[in-house]
Design a protein around this motif. Structure first.
Motif, PDB file in Angstrom:
ATOM      1  N   PRO A  21       0.963  -1.246  -0.010  1.00 28.19           N
ATOM      2  CA  PRO A  21       0.126   0.068   0.129  1.00 28.19           C
ATOM      3  C   PRO A  21       0.710   1.211  -0.125  1.00 28.19           C
ATOM      4  N   GLY A  22       1.533   1.489  -1.401  1.00 23.81           N
ATOM      5  CA  GLY A  22       2.148   2.735  -1.169  1.00 23.81           C
ATOM      6  C   GLY A  22       1.429   3.914  -1.872  1.00 23.81           C
ATOM      7  N   PRO A  23       2.017   4.926  -2.323  1.00 24.55           N
ATOM      8  CA  PRO A  23       1.230   6.230  -2.723  1.00 24.55           C
ATOM      9  C   PRO A  23       0.565   5.848  -4.112  1.00 24.55           C
ATOM     10  N   ALA A  24       0.926   5.024  -4.841  1.00 22.39           N
ATOM     11  CA  ALA A  24       0.119   4.525  -6.218  1.00 22.39           C
ATOM     12  C   ALA A  24      -1.088   3.796  -5.582  1.00 22.39           C
ATOM     13  N   VAL A  25      -0.908   2.910  -4.934  1.00 21.26           N
ATOM     14  CA  VAL A  25      -2.116   2.035  -4.471  1.00 21.26           C
ATOM     15  C   VAL A  25      -3.164   2.781  -3.783  1.00 21.26           C
ATOM     16  N   ARG A  31      -9.317   7.353  -5.197  1.00 18.26           N
ATOM     17  CA  ARG A  31     -10.084   7.951  -6.214  1.00 18.26           C
ATOM     18  C   ARG A  31     -11.239   7.069  -6.745  1.00 18.26           C
ATOM     19  N   SER A  32     -11.042   5.775  -6.602  1.00 21.44           N
ATOM     20  CA  SER A  32     -12.087   4.539  -6.983  1.00 21.44           C
ATOM     21  C   SER A  32     -13.187   4.823  -5.965  1.00 21.44           C
ATOM     22  N   THR A  33     -13.034   4.774  -4.938  1.00 21.63           N
ATOM     23  CA  THR A  33     -14.038   4.693  -3.818  1.00 21.63           C
ATOM     24  C   THR A  33     -14.774   6.115  -3.642  1.00 21.63           C
ATOM     25  N   SER A  34     -14.167   7.159  -4.278  1.00 23.08           N
ATOM     26  CA  SER A  34     -14.960   8.420  -4.139  1.00 23.08           C
ATOM     27  C   SER A  34     -15.617   8.652  -5.370  1.00 23.08           C
ATOM     28  N   SER A  35     -15.033   8.306  -6.834  1.00 26.22           N
ATOM     29  CA  SER A  35     -15.503   8.510  -7.938  1.00 26.22           C
ATOM     30  C   SER A  35     -15.969   7.345  -8.837  1.00 26.22           C
ATOM     31  N   GLY A  36     -15.599   6.148  -8.377  1.00 28.47           N
ATOM     32  CA  GLY A  36     -15.908   4.838  -9.511  1.00 28.47           C
ATOM     33  C   GLY A  36     -14.858   4.108 -10.273  1.00 28.47           C
ATOM     34  N   VAL A  37     -15.137   2.944 -10.545  1.00 25.98           N
ATOM     35  CA  VAL A  37     -14.103   2.525 -11.214  1.00 25.98           C
ATOM     36  C   VAL A  37     -13.374   3.134 -12.396  1.00 25.98           C
ATOM     37  N   ARG A  38     -14.139   3.829 -13.417  1.00 25.87           N
ATOM     38  CA  ARG A  38     -13.649   4.381 -14.287  1.00 25.87           C
ATOM     39  C   ARG A  38     -12.356   5.336 -13.857  1.00 25.87           C
ATOM     40  N   VAL A  39     -12.783   6.434 -13.229  1.00 27.76           N
ATOM     41  CA  VAL A  39     -11.877   7.354 -12.417  1.00 27.76           C
ATOM     42  C   VAL A  39     -10.376   6.753 -11.689  1.00 27.76           C
ATOM     43  N   GLY A  40     -10.976   5.383 -11.099  1.00 26.41           N
ATOM     44  CA  GLY A  40      -9.628   4.665 -10.498  1.00 26.41           C
ATOM     45  C   GLY A  40      -8.805   4.250 -11.528  1.00 26.41           C
ATOM     46  N   LEU A  41      -9.428   3.625 -12.676  1.00 25.59           N
ATOM     47  CA  LEU A  41      -8.732   3.210 -13.599  1.00 25.59           C
ATOM     48  C   LEU A  41      -7.802   4.289 -14.553  1.00 25.59           C
ATOM     49  N   ALA A  42      -8.323   5.232 -14.823  1.00 26.08           N
ATOM     50  CA  ALA A  42      -7.929   6.533 -15.171  1.00 26.08           C
ATOM     51  C   ALA A  42      -6.535   7.059 -14.357  1.00 26.08           C
ATOM     52  N   THR A  43      -6.746   6.954 -13.204  1.00 22.43           N
ATOM     53  CA  THR A  43      -5.741   7.388 -11.985  1.00 22.43           C
ATOM     54  C   THR A  43      -4.562   6.342 -12.194  1.00 22.43           C
ATOM     55  N   THR A 164      -2.933  -1.266  -9.736  1.00 22.58           N
ATOM     56  CA  THR A 164      -3.860  -0.448  -9.411  1.00 22.58           C
ATOM     57  C   THR A 164      -5.234  -0.428 -10.076  1.00 22.58           C
ATOM     58  N   ALA A 165      -5.333  -1.267 -11.323  1.00 23.21           N
ATOM     59  CA  ALA A 165      -6.383  -1.729 -11.961  1.00 23.21           C
ATOM     60  C   ALA A 165      -7.233  -2.755 -11.055  1.00 23.21           C
ATOM     61  N   THR A 166      -6.338  -3.716 -10.380  1.00 25.87           N
ATOM     62  CA  THR A 166      -7.127  -4.534  -9.443  1.00 25.87           C
ATOM     63  C   THR A 166      -7.783  -3.993  -8.190  1.00 25.87           C
ATOM     64  N   VAL A 167      -7.017  -2.948  -7.649  1.00 30.71           N
ATOM     65  CA  VAL A 167      -7.438  -1.918  -6.705  1.00 30.71           C
ATOM     66  C   VAL A 167      -8.850  -1.142  -7.258  1.00 30.71           C
ATOM     67  N   ALA A 168      -8.718  -0.626  -8.152  1.00 30.37           N
ATOM     68  CA  ALA A 168      -9.819   0.152  -8.910  1.00 30.37           C
ATOM     69  C   ALA A 168     -10.876  -0.739  -8.906  1.00 30.37           C
ATOM     70  N   PHE A 169     -10.999  -1.889  -9.570  1.00 34.65           N
ATOM     71  CA  PHE A 169     -12.157  -2.661  -9.660  1.00 34.65           C
ATOM     72  C   PHE A 169     -12.644  -2.948  -8.154  1.00 34.65           C
ATOM     73  N   SER A 170     -11.785  -3.436  -7.436  1.00 35.40           N
ATOM     74  CA  SER A 170     -12.253  -3.969  -6.103  1.00 35.40           C
ATOM     75  C   SER A 170     -13.194  -2.680  -5.314  1.00 35.40           C
ATOM     76  N   ALA A 171     -12.230  -1.433  -5.372  1.00 35.90           N
ATOM     77  CA  ALA A 171     -12.953  -0.424  -4.314  1.00 35.90           C
ATOM     78  C   ALA A 171     -13.989   0.454  -4.944  1.00 35.90           C
ATOM     79  N   GLY A 172     -13.869   0.399  -6.272  1.00 38.15           N
ATOM     80  CA  GLY A 172     -15.020   1.234  -7.043  1.00 38.15           C
ATOM     81  C   GLY A 172     -16.539   0.749  -6.911  1.00 38.15           C
ATOM     82  N   HIS A 173     -16.665  -0.671  -6.681  1.00 36.01           N
ATOM     83  CA  HIS A 173     -18.033  -0.965  -6.429  1.00 36.01           C
ATOM     84  C   HIS A 173     -18.576  -0.630  -5.020  1.00 36.01           C
ATOM     85  N   VAL A 174     -17.476  -0.690  -4.044  1.00 41.26           N
ATOM     86  CA  VAL A 174     -17.742  -0.234  -2.802  1.00 41.26           C
ATOM     87  C   VAL A 174     -18.297   1.307  -2.682  1.00 41.26           C
TER      88      VAL A 174
END
Length: 208
Positions: A21-25, A31-43, A164-174
């Motif tokens: 869990p560093g800065p990128a993660v 970003r994913s939890t606040s704005s969704g999967v797409r924004v998390g993937l863009a990040t 980061t894509a794995t994190v985005a998909f996991s957190a975005g739905h929450v």
């Protein structure tokens, strides 16, 4: 050409590194939890683009200049830290009307991508990683050093993007549930802002 034993060792170490869990993660998670999967993937994609630039800089030796110049290092470090803290304060100060339903993302993908590229490019810790870590797996007897550095750097970028894509998909739905609750969203913005500020402070305190 990098020998198979060295490449395998590098990939094993890298696999553990990119999922720490560093800065990128943490940035992608926020970003994913606040704005969704797409924004998390863009990040995550923005971070990857920034890392490609760091790879190129490492190959041509510019990163060495940054690390040997205290002034340049400090400028880059504090610009990145200030930007992170700015984003954190902005998120903390965001006001959510509890009477209004949350139906849109709090951040669009293009903005998230641009911010992530900017933050990663201004992250001296990334420059240190590419300059200090990659050469450990380079052997002059295996051919052009520049090609080996480029190969190692791009592998890092790809594995980081996978992380980061794995994190985005996991957190975005929450985050989808959280955004439907204005009260939760209000506290979430403060939490996200706290993460940004924490990353900024951590970056500012990063020693050369």
């Amino acid at each position: 050409m990098i020998d198979q034993a060295t490449l395998f060792t590098y990939l094993v170490i890298l696999l553990g590194f990119v999922f720490i869990p560093g800065p990128a993660v943490l940035l992608t998670l926020a970003r994913s939890t606040s704005s969704g999967v797409r924004v998390g993937l863009a990040t995550g994609l923005g971070i990857a683009v920034g890392d490609v630039l760091h790879t190129v800089l490492a190959v041509v030796g510019v990163s060495a200049v940054i690390l040997t110049s205290a002034l340049i290092f400090s400028v880059v470090k504090y610009l990145g830290a200030a930007y992170l803290i700015y984003l954190g304060i902005k998120a903390i100060g965001t006001k959510i009307d509890p009477k209004l339903p949350i139906t849109t993302n709090t951040l669009d993908a293009k903005t998230a991508f641009r911010q992530a590229v900017f933050l990663e490019v201004l992250n001296p810790k990334s420059a240190m990683f590419f300059l200090a870590f990659l050469p450990q797996f380079v052997n002059p007897e295996n051919g052009f050093i520049a090609v080996q550095l480029l190969t190692l750097g791009l592998l890092f970028v790809l594995m980081g993007l996978f992380s980061t894509a794995t994190v985005a998909f996991s957190a975005g739905h929450v985050g989808t549930f959280l955004r439907r609750n204005p009260v939760v969203m209000r506290w979430q913005n403060k939490t996200v802002g706290g993460i940004y500020c924490g990353l900024g402070i951590r970056l500012a305190l990063q020693e050369q």
